[in-house]
Design a protein around this motif. Structure first.
Motif, PDB file in Angstrom:
ATOM      1  N   ILE B  85      24.177  12.981  -8.127  1.00 18.55           N
ATOM      2  CA  ILE B  85      22.739  12.703  -8.027  1.00 18.55           C
ATOM      3  C   ILE B  85      21.903  13.973  -7.948  1.00 18.55           C
ATOM      4  CG2 ILE B  85      22.600  12.527  -5.506  1.00 18.55           C
ATOM      5  CD1 ILE B  85      21.158   9.624  -6.805  1.00 18.55           C
ATOM      6  N   THR B  86      22.508  15.072  -7.540  1.00 17.29           N
ATOM      7  CA  THR B  86      21.801  16.353  -7.615  1.00 17.29           C
ATOM      8  C   THR B  86      22.332  17.143  -8.802  1.00 17.29           C
ATOM      9  OG1 THR B  86      23.359  17.320  -6.059  1.00 17.29           O
ATOM     10  CG2 THR B  86      21.307  16.501  -5.149  1.00 17.29           C
ATOM     11  N   PHE B  87      21.431  17.759  -9.522  1.00 19.14           N
ATOM     12  CA  PHE B  87      21.835  18.491 -10.730  1.00 19.14           C
ATOM     13  C   PHE B  87      20.819  19.604 -10.965  1.00 19.14           C
ATOM     14  CE2 PHE B  87      19.120  14.946 -11.904  1.00 19.14           C
ATOM     15  CZ  PHE B  87      18.200  15.515 -12.774  1.00 19.14           C
ATOM     16  N   SER B  88      21.149  20.526 -11.830  1.00 20.29           N
ATOM     17  CA  SER B  88      20.198  21.588 -12.179  1.00 20.29           C
ATOM     18  C   SER B  88      19.176  21.051 -13.178  1.00 20.29           C
ATOM     19  CB  SER B  88      20.926  22.776 -12.807  1.00 20.29           C
ATOM     20  OG  SER B  88      19.956  23.670 -13.351  1.00 20.29           O
ATOM     21  N   SER B  89      17.914  21.245 -12.849  1.00 16.76           N
ATOM     22  CA  SER B  89      16.847  20.793 -13.753  1.00 16.76           C
ATOM     23  C   SER B  89      16.238  21.951 -14.535  1.00 16.76           C
ATOM     24  CB  SER B  89      15.766  20.078 -12.936  1.00 16.76           C
ATOM     25  OG  SER B  89      15.287  20.916 -11.902  1.00 16.76           O
ATOM     26  N   VAL B  90      16.848  23.121 -14.430  1.00 14.93           N
ATOM     27  CA  VAL B  90      16.251  24.311 -15.046  1.00 14.93           C
ATOM     28  C   VAL B  90      16.137  24.156 -16.565  1.00 14.93           C
ATOM     29  CG1 VAL B  90      16.608  26.763 -15.528  1.00 14.93           C
ATOM     30  CG2 VAL B  90      16.905  25.903 -13.198  1.00 14.93           C
ATOM     31  N   ALA B  91      17.190  23.703 -17.227  1.00  9.64           N
ATOM     32  CA  ALA B  91      17.148  23.580 -18.688  1.00  9.64           C
ATOM     33  C   ALA B  91      16.079  22.564 -19.117  1.00  9.64           C
ATOM     34  CB  ALA B  91      18.517  23.159 -19.219  1.00  9.64           C
ATOM     35  N   ALA B  92      16.037  21.438 -18.422  1.00 14.53           N
ATOM     36  CA  ALA B  92      15.059  20.398 -18.776  1.00 14.53           C
ATOM     37  C   ALA B  92      13.634  20.906 -18.562  1.00 14.53           C
ATOM     38  CB  ALA B  92      15.312  19.133 -17.943  1.00 14.53           C
TER      39      ALA B  92
END
Lengths: 200, 200
Positions: B85-92
């Motif tokens: 449920i937690t992930f890196s949103s940097v690319a998005a």
């Protein structure tokens, strides 16, 4: 018979006030009573969550005070907050615990009277005498309430209410509990109403 | 000409999604555009406020996940959250910064497409390739977007957006800013609408 809606709150929280003004009407619409359950944010926020006090949190503290004023306008309530804006709510919450235990008093009127004294009239509810004065001004027996604030059963009752809130994971004000389902925040009242009509 | 409504958000926040689904319509109703402004909660919450990540906060973390699911129902949205449920949103978020800078793309469609991939379809948007796939599936040029994510201007643009959010005191997702007036949370959208009609 439907279970009462549990309403956990702290007088230091104006959001608790906004919801307190509306929860009685919502409960009556759905054939419910309200169980008024004081908690102390100083305990739930600091001790149980390990967080600093809200108003001392960078960015969040200043934002919340401004937001609360806008919310008061949105809910059609006057806004004259107390000075200082943080105060001890122990005496006021003990008065509520006492009134609940008595069983023959209008606890909703007491909660709303104390809340309005603090947040709509910039009044003091931080001491037993101030609480007794505020309650007397809306028709409560000053001497009985003043004595009730100090009695051991009342003090134990507030400790028990706070411990219950922490044990059940209710960390904020207001926490509104419908048949065991907890909702945090005045802004969740529309979802509380949806739940009362159509629970999962 | 009215200023655009600034919409600060992080794809890791489902509350940002709920508001993203509605802010475009609210803006159009009031003759406004939306300025899509990614931020990173890992920076604003941890560094600027000194708080632990929300989902790691005792009591609050477990509550919020449950609350988000109820909110999705309330807003009429499907709920299939990503795993983990937690992930890196940097690319998005870089993809959004790139799309905004391009100036000729439907940024709202990109934001909603990526949000729905993550939270309505339990999909992956944690890497540049996953983001490019998700964007391509709703009609964006995969190669252009994939390259845009990696370019230096994009990376600098995201850093700048995050720094601007911190400097202006916007610590959560969503933060909705109308003519400089900030509102935190999907649940404040009714107050945003009141403000658009009748500011102080």
């Amino acid at each position: 018979m439907n279970q009462p809606i549990e309403f956990f709150f702290d007088f230091v929280s104006p959001y608790g006030w906004f919801a307190a003004e509306r929860i009685g009407g919502i409960a009556r619409t759905h054939g419910r009573d309200v169980a008024w359950r004081p908690l102390l944010l100083g305990v739930t926020v600091k001790q149980a969550m390990g967080l600093p006090a809200l108003l001392q949190t960078p960015l969040k503290g200043p934002y919340l005070l401004h937001d609360a004023e806008r919310c008061a306008r949105f809910y059609g309530l006057p806004w004259r907050p107390p000075t200082p804006i943080t105060f001890s709510s122990v005496a006021a919450e003990r008065a509520v615990v006492w009134a609940v235990a008595r069983g023959d008093l209008d606890v909703e009127a007491l909660v709303l009277g104390l809340y309005r004294r603090a947040w709509a009239e910039a009044g003091d509810i931080s001491t037993p005498d101030a609480v007794a004065d505020a309650a007397a001004s809306i028709g409560f027996d000053r001497a009985a309430l003043r004595a009730g604030i100090e009695c051991q059963e009342t003090k134990a009752g507030l400790r028990s209410s706070v411990a219950d809130a922490v044990a059940r994971g209710f960390f904020g004000s207001p926490f509104i509990v419908v048949d065991g389902e907890p909702f945090w925040g005045t802004d969740r009242l529309p979802i509380v109403e949806q739940w009362l009509e159509s629970p999962w």
